[in-house]
Design an enzyme around this catalytic site. Structure first.
Site: not given
Ligand code: F6R
Length: 606
Positions: A27, A72, A98-99, A484, A503, A601
């Site tokens: 995460r 985090w 969390n939060g 990516k 442009h 994540k």
């Molecule tokens: C890029 C990535 C992020 C997620 C974004 C949305 O590789 O993983 O940009 O795509 O945070 O996450 P979800 O799909 O879980 O809502």
């Protein structure tokens, strides 16, 4: 983002806590900690990896009740003091959270005025002192937590343990929490992944709910005192393995899982006879589909790029207007909601706070939202009620790969379904269904022989910036390639629809600038070739992703062919080399591929 794991039962808690922390690492986090109760409560926490924490733990930590956390940083820097668990001054209560507690500053100021010595800069620490005060005034643990939460504004998924009480009190509001139900033991976690190997029976807590968890029982109630159901859900077996297996990184494993992930998504949903797709979970009849004035998608990051592909497929097949919105903007732009329009929230985790907020805004205004989600039982899936799971299996690398392909596949199915309900002929539907059915095999073929990806790495790894170009359905693929590479290799990347290049972005090009062009053999290819010429004229090096056998390969400095398919399904193939370029470049630069800096994540803050 932050992760929680808790255990209470008849076994030693520590192995469950450490294993849970390792499973939560995906995460994203910057510190971790544990608290185990054995008479008194012992807390160990530090910045860095879970392995760093583990290596510094005393040889023996006994106790059958404990909580653990990966943090985090949001409120306060990355320090040992800010890591969770946080303790009351007498060390008799420990809490993980969390939060975000929005009124934390006010609560902390009051506590300090009352003489409490705060040891961290976090919002979470205020909670444990408030709970302690309630306990000192004679409240039982559940009541102490309830009274404290009534004074808080914000979001929480939290667990609290108390010296002298064999129970864990946990609560959820806007930050997911799941209770894993065992026989004489129970677990608590911030998502189902760390529970998968332990139990299939879970209670998915709702917002505003508290739970008193002992080894034998789970009792739930609402923070406002009303009763609450604690329905046990049985999780279906997920097809994917949550372990690395023989792969060095989850990202590479997940890239290679794409053929199987796509099969899981398509199985049972293709109707070859009628040239149609079946997405029963959407709960939309042909009649509904005929009346829809427009389709709108909400998503962030990779999910947004998949939605941008989906919207183009829908417009093309169903001739119905379709739009894709950045979730974080949507709610704040006071959107006009049409009650007959269909909205889709697209999300791998099903927990992204921005997308969840957009869903609630649509619902508040009387709109209809369906989820296109990977994680079963996640908050957005439950908030939408109806939708379609993409069945990617667990995705643990922060950089999303197989979820993108499966989102595109699921939205392609919907494009066929709405197309067939409107103007798409049976013959054309059959042709598309057959073609979609072949995609997993084509993905497998490409991954077996991915072409000169490592040559590309040599060019991009030291570049000042990389430009990604594509047109039509390949424009979001170019954006996905740029995202990516940027997120895991930390190289500044720009992505533009190829026609926009002249442009502005063209000013960046100089001798040797890498330009990645996504140009499948579709109706826009010739226009993209013109863009390639414009880049070459400025000395750029062209890295071209194209369909095998196409003479466009001659336009490239490095050409990467992918198997041919229907133009609408090319994103599931053209994205593959882009994922591999990002992976191998990050590796060559020594970056932490699965856990890129500063990213999480599941992004549960707005
Ligand atoms: C890029 C990535 C992020 C997620 C974004 C949305 O590789 O993983 O940009 O795509 O945070 O996450 P979800 O799909 O879980 O809502």
């Amino acid at each position: 983002m932050c992760g929680i794991i808790g255990y209470i039962g008849d076994k030693q808690a520590l192995p469950f806590l450490l294993d849970g922390l390792r499973r939560l690492e995906y995460r994203g986090y910057d510190s971790s900690g544990i608290a185990v109760k054995n008479g008194d409560i012992r807390v160990h926490k530090r910045t860095g990896k879970v392995a760093d924490l583990e290596s510094k733990l005393p040889k023996k930590i006994e106790g059958t009740c404990g909580i653990a956390h990966t943090r985090w940083a949001t409120h306060g820097g990355v320090t040992n003091a800010n890591a969770h668990p946080h303790c009351s001054e007498d060390g008799k209560i420990a809490l993980v959270h969390n939060g975000i507690i929005e009124n934390a500053r006010m609560l902390r100021n009051r506590l300090e005025k009352e003489g409490v010595k705060l040891r961290s800069e976090t919002d979470s620490e205020a909670l444990v002192h408030l709970i302690h005060r309630e306990i000192s005034n004679g409240a039982k643990p559940l009541t102490a937590v309830r009274r404290t939460l009534k004074r808080c504004r914000g979001t929480w998924g939290l667990c609290v343990i108390f010296e002298g009480h064999d129970k864990i009190i946990c609560a959820r509001n806007g930050s997911p929490l799941v209770i894993g139900v065992g026989d004489g033991e129970n677990w608590i976690a911030s998502d189902t992944l760390p529970l998968q190997a332990l139990t299939q029976h879970v209670i998915l807590l709702d917002d505003g709910v508290l739970a008193e968890v002992t080894s034998e029982s789970v009792k739930t109630s609402r923070v406002d005192g009303r009763s609450s159901d604690s329905e046990v859900t049985t999780l279906e077996d997920d097809w994917g393995e949550a372990e690395l297996g023989d792969y060095p990184h989850f990202m590479l494993k997940e890239i290679h899982e794409q053929p199987e992930a796509l099969r899981q998504c398509l199985t049972g949903r293709l109707d070859l006879k009628d040239g149609n797709a079946r997405l029963g979970g959407l709960g939309l009849s042909s009649k509904n589909l005929q009346k829809i004035p427009y389709v709108r998608f909400l998503g962030c990051g990779t999910a947004l790029h998949a939605a941008q592909v989906g919207r183009l497929s829908i417009e093309q097949l169903a001739r119905v207007p379709a739009l894709a919105h950045v979730s974080s903007e949507f709610r704040h732009n006071d959107p006009v909601i049409h009650s007959e329009a269909i909205h889709f929230a697209v999300s791998q985790s099903g927990e992204t706070a921005d997308t969840l907020a957009a869903v609630k805004e649509i619902q508040l205004k009387g709109g209809d939202v369906r989820g296109v989600i990977n994680v079963v039982g996640s908050t957005i899936a439950r908030q939408c009620g109806k939708g379609c799971y993409i069945h990617s299996g667990p995705e643990q690398s922060v950089a999303s790969t197989k979820a993108f392909s499966n989102m595109v596949a699921a939205l392609s199915l919907f494009a066929i379904q709405i197309g067939r309900a409107r103007s798409l002929s049976r013959a054309e539907g059959q042709r598309l269904v057959r073609s979609l059915q072949e995609v997993p095999q084509l993905v497998e073929e490409y991954l077996a022989d991915p072409g000169p990806v490592k040559k590309v790495v040599k060019i991009v790894k030291n570049a000042k910036s990389v430009l990604f170009l594509g047109r039509g359905i390949s424009a979001p693929v170019a954006r996905e390639g740029a995202l990516k590479l940027m997120e895991i290799a930390y190289i500044p990347c720009l992505a533009y629809p190829a026609g926009e290049m002249k442009h502005g972005p063209i000013a960046l090009l100089e001798k040797g600038s890498p330009v990645v062009v996504v140009a499948p053999n579709d109706s826009l290819k010739d226009k993209t070739i013109s863009s390639i010429h414009e880049c070459r004229a400025r000395g750029a090096k062209i890295i071209l992703i194209h369909e095998a056998g196409d003479s466009i390969a001659e336009e490239a400095d490095i050409s990467i062919p992918v198997p041919s398919t229907d133009p609408m399904f090319t994103p599931m193939l053209t994205v593959l080399p882009l994922q591999l370029i990002a992976y191998h470049t990050a590796l060559a630069l020594g970056c932490d591929v699965d856990r890129p800096r500063n990213l999480a994540k599941s992004v549960t803050v707005e």
